[in-house]
Design an enzyme around this catalytic site. Structure first.
Site, PDB file in Angstrom:
ATOM      1  NE  ARG A 281      62.678 -21.547  70.780  1.00 27.78           N
ATOM      2  CZ  ARG A 281      63.977 -22.313  70.801  1.00 27.78           C
ATOM      3  NH1 ARG A 281      64.080 -23.065  69.798  1.00 27.78           N
ATOM      4  NH2 ARG A 281      64.796 -22.288  71.706  1.00 27.78           N
TER       5      ARG A 281
ATOM      6  CG  HIS B  43      62.620 -28.631  70.158  1.00 31.32           C
ATOM      7  ND1 HIS B  43      62.228 -27.669  70.521  1.00 31.32           N
ATOM      8  CD2 HIS B  43      64.342 -28.031  69.983  1.00 31.32           C
ATOM      9  CE1 HIS B  43      63.067 -26.623  70.808  1.00 31.32           C
ATOM     10  NE2 HIS B  43      64.088 -27.046  70.158  1.00 31.32           N
TER      11      HIS B  43
HETATM   12  P1  NAP Z   1      71.402 -15.327  67.140  1.00 27.67           P
HETATM   13  O1  NAP Z   1      72.839 -15.517  66.718  1.00 27.67           O
HETATM   14  O2  NAP Z   1      70.889 -14.416  67.928  1.00 27.67           O
HETATM   15  O3  NAP Z   1      70.941 -14.779  65.576  1.00 27.67           O
HETATM   16  C1  NAP Z   1      69.750 -14.264  65.504  1.00 27.67           C
HETATM   17  C2  NAP Z   1      69.498 -13.741  63.856  1.00 27.67           C
HETATM   18  O4  NAP Z   1      67.843 -13.405  63.687  1.00 27.67           O
HETATM   19  C3  NAP Z   1      70.522 -12.624  63.880  1.00 27.67           C
HETATM   20  O5  NAP Z   1      70.905 -12.675  62.627  1.00 27.67           O
HETATM   21  C4  NAP Z   1      69.369 -11.317  63.994  1.00 27.67           C
HETATM   22  O6  NAP Z   1      69.646 -10.130  63.216  1.00 27.67           O
HETATM   23  C5  NAP Z   1      68.050 -12.108  63.217  1.00 27.67           C
HETATM   24  N1  NAP Z   1      66.933 -11.440  63.866  1.00 27.67           N
HETATM   25  C6  NAP Z   1      66.385 -11.347  65.093  1.00 27.67           C
HETATM   26  N2  NAP Z   1      65.255 -10.511  65.122  1.00 27.67           N
HETATM   27  C7  NAP Z   1      65.242 -10.206  63.639  1.00 27.67           C
HETATM   28  C8  NAP Z   1      64.047  -9.376  63.127  1.00 27.67           C
HETATM   29  N3  NAP Z   1      63.019  -8.921  63.751  1.00 27.67           N
HETATM   30  N4  NAP Z   1      64.053  -9.188  61.658  1.00 27.67           N
HETATM   31  C9  NAP Z   1      65.311  -9.721  61.096  1.00 27.67           C
HETATM   32  N5  NAP Z   1      66.252 -10.606  61.678  1.00 27.67           N
HETATM   33  C10 NAP Z   1      66.089 -10.954  62.960  1.00 27.67           C
HETATM   34  O7  NAP Z   1      70.668 -16.731  67.197  1.00 27.67           O
HETATM   35  P2  NAP Z   1      71.235 -18.178  66.666  1.00 27.67           P
HETATM   36  O8  NAP Z   1      72.288 -18.776  67.763  1.00 27.67           O
HETATM   37  O9  NAP Z   1      71.648 -18.109  65.249  1.00 27.67           O
HETATM   38  O10 NAP Z   1      69.881 -19.045  66.983  1.00 27.67           O
HETATM   39  C11 NAP Z   1      68.800 -18.720  66.098  1.00 27.67           C
HETATM   40  C12 NAP Z   1      67.504 -19.500  66.779  1.00 27.67           C
HETATM   41  O11 NAP Z   1      67.692 -20.831  66.603  1.00 27.67           O
HETATM   42  C13 NAP Z   1      67.552 -19.443  68.337  1.00 27.67           C
HETATM   43  O12 NAP Z   1      66.912 -18.282  68.986  1.00 27.67           O
HETATM   44  C14 NAP Z   1      66.624 -20.544  68.537  1.00 27.67           C
HETATM   45  O13 NAP Z   1      65.159 -20.195  68.420  1.00 27.67           O
HETATM   46  C15 NAP Z   1      66.692 -21.625  67.539  1.00 27.67           C
HETATM   47  N6  NAP Z   1      67.396 -22.976  67.696  1.00 27.67           N
HETATM   48  C16 NAP Z   1      66.584 -24.086  67.562  1.00 27.67           C
HETATM   49  C17 NAP Z   1      67.376 -25.290  67.839  1.00 27.67           C
HETATM   50  C18 NAP Z   1      66.583 -26.434  67.692  1.00 27.67           C
HETATM   51  O14 NAP Z   1      67.034 -27.580  68.123  1.00 27.67           O
HETATM   52  N7  NAP Z   1      65.416 -26.479  66.807  1.00 27.67           N
HETATM   53  C19 NAP Z   1      68.437 -25.162  68.586  1.00 27.67           C
HETATM   54  C20 NAP Z   1      69.140 -24.053  68.980  1.00 27.67           C
HETATM   55  C21 NAP Z   1      68.727 -22.779  68.463  1.00 27.67           C
HETATM   56  P3  NAP Z   1      71.096  -9.517  63.804  1.00 27.67           P
HETATM   57  O15 NAP Z   1      72.101 -10.227  63.132  1.00 27.67           O
HETATM   58  O16 NAP Z   1      70.863  -8.237  62.869  1.00 27.67           O
HETATM   59  O17 NAP Z   1      70.884  -9.268  64.977  1.00 27.67           O
END
Ligand code: NAP
Length: 312
Positions: free
Chosen positions: A227, A275
């Site tokens: 993001r 994006h």
């Molecule tokens: P997810 O499964 O919820 O994983 C989030 C990861 O971030 C987890 O490992 C979490 O730690 C870690 N995290 C959250 N807060 C943190 C903090 N304060 N300090 C350290 N680590 C932290 O999410 P995901 O499905 O992988 O997706 C990640 C992000 O990708 C989405 O939220 C979105 O913003 C982005 N995204 C972008 C696109 C695009 O097209 N550009 C598409 C899809 C998603 P824990 O494992 O310990 O909980």
């Protein structure tokens, strides 16, 4: 008969409008799928499929909603909505994950191999420059969730030494996993290539600030499909201008679409993609929606529930 609302305006509701009823029928769930901006009897809607860019902002009429099923992985636009009291599930879609892996691997390899040097060659200069191989390029991923683990796994399979960092400690095969502030500093210090796959929460906003950017090795590459506000924009521009960071490939921004006069567009050290790193694919995502509706009806725990306190 349950009622499922496809919320607000959305260009590709047509596709979901066809796929979702068929998938619900296949799963033996009798349902009416509704596509109205102001559905009659909102209190009788059982599930809301939520498109983050839709114009639906007030969930309070939907007093009987058993869950809101977000179509995106990121939930920052909806998680703070005080009118939303039903459980919120985010999207974990195999198609979305596959797209993110391909985009991250492509952009990591572009920089790792210096592909631009040859693609842009126009000067008949024969100056062979053999690129390093993956095992010589330490790479760090911030965020070890569904996407971070999938991307890290693919890059580790290519031979990159991958370090991952997350809030809680993790054990992911093929990666060095770190957590905590000390872990973050260590992960950044070894990151010749840094990929951000964190959600946007109060704890991650501007995580990559001026000080943390200095922890990266000189000449590091930053790739952000997470993001926009994970990075302090001004600090990034300063780090690029000083040469500390060699290049940033950015897919997400504080304001989208990225304004035409934003300095990122013209900066020679920045690649902007609009994006498109990945997207939810309706053909695979409907299976995820249906499974959660099935669970909701069977009284089983929903998949991919968002922790409202943590914000992801
Ligand atoms: P997810 O499964 O919820 O994983 C989030 C990861 O971030 C987890 O490992 C979490 O730690 C870690 N995290 C959250 N807060 C943190 C903090 N304060 N300090 C350290 N680590 C932290 O999410 P995901 O499905 O992988 O997706 C990640 C992000 O990708 C989405 O939220 C979105 O913003 C982005 N995204 C972008 C696109 C695009 O097209 N550009 C598409 C899809 C998603 P824990 O494992 O310990 O909980």
């Amino acid at each position: 008969m349950i009622r499922v609302l496809l919320s607000g305006q959305r260009m590709d509701w047509e596709e979901y409008g066809e796929l979702l009823p068929a998938a619900l029928t296949d799963a033996g769930i009798e349902a009416e799928v509704i596509r109205e901006r102001a559905p009659r009897s909102p209190e009788t809607i059982d599930y809301i499929v939520y498109a983050p860019w839709s114009d639906m902002k007030d969930f309070s009429p939907f007093t009987g909603a058993k869950a809101v099923l977000n179509l995106w992985a990121g939930v920052e636009d909806v998680v703070t909505n005080e009118t939303l009291t039903a459980p919120l599930a985010r999207m974990v879609d195999p198609g979305l994950t596959a797209g993110m892996v391909e985009w991250c691997v492509a952009h990591a390899l572009r920089h790792h191999l210096g592909i631009d040097r040859d693609v842009c060659r126009r000067d008949a200069a024969w100056d062979p420059c053999v690129p390093p191989i993956a095992r010589e390029r330490p790479l760090t991923i911030l965020g070890l969730g569904v996407l971070g683990c999938a991307v890290g796994g693919a890059l580790s399979d290519l031979g990159f030494p991958v370090t991952g960092w997350s809030r809680s400690g993790k054990d992911v095969s093929g990666m060095t996993c770190l957590s905590g502030e000390d872990g973050l500093v260590e992960a950044l210090r070894m990151a010749e290539l840094l990929i951000l796959l964190l959600p946007l929460t109060p704890a991650t906003e501007e995580l990559m600030n001026a000080e943390r950017l200095t922890f990266l090795p000189k000449g590091a590459i930053l790739i952000n499909p997470g993001r926009g506000p994970l990075i302090d924009d001004d600090a990034l521009l300063a780090a690029l201008d000083s040469g500390h960071i060699a290049h940033a490939t950015l897919d997400v921004f504080r304001e989208e679409p990225l304004p035409r006069d934003h300095p990122f567009w013209a900066h020679p050290g920045i690649t902007v993609t609009p994006h498109i790193a990945s997207a939810t694919r309706p053909d695979t995502a409907v299976g995820v929606l249906v499974e959660n509706i099935r669970r909701g009806e069977a009284g089983e725990p929903l998949l991919h529930l968002v922790d409202r306190f943590r914000g992801y």
